[in-house]
Design a protein around this motif. Structure first.
Motif: not given
Length: 106
Positions: A89-96
């Motif tokens: 979930t967190v990676l989805g928010d900050v992956q860029n």
């Protein structure tokens, strides 16, 4: 709130800080598996996988049980499963941002 030792927290997080260990955790996220099943699923070698399993078990992230000549590994509990889901979930928010990070230290 419980006083958490920062060094212990770092040790726990270290258990999640390796590609092979994450692959193992994802492999056993929904059901227990033997070392052979894990090796086959993530295309690793048995010695390397066994070392990472020992690390994960030593950190309390996974548990193992023996049945006959086989050892089965699974996540320790639902909290670990929830944490893996939270990472996604967190990676989805900050992956860029993560993709652009040039300060990552291996």
């Amino acid at each position: 709130m419980q006083n958490i030792d920062i060094d212990m927290k770092v040790k726990l997080i270290h258990g999640f800080s390796n590609k092979t260990r994450i692959q193992i955790l994802e492999c056993i996220k929904n059901q227990e598996k033997t070392v052979s099943q894990i090796v086959e699923e993530i295309s690793g070698n048995q010695s390397n996988i066994s070392q990472h399993l020992a690390c994960l078990k030593g950190c309390g992230i996974i548990v193992g049980r023996n049945e006959g000549k086989y050892s089965y590994y699974s996540l320790r509990n639902q909290h670990i499963r929830d944490l893996l889901t939270m990472f996604d979930t967190v990676l989805g928010d900050v992956q860029n941002d993560v993709a652009c990070c040039d300060r990552h230290i291996d």
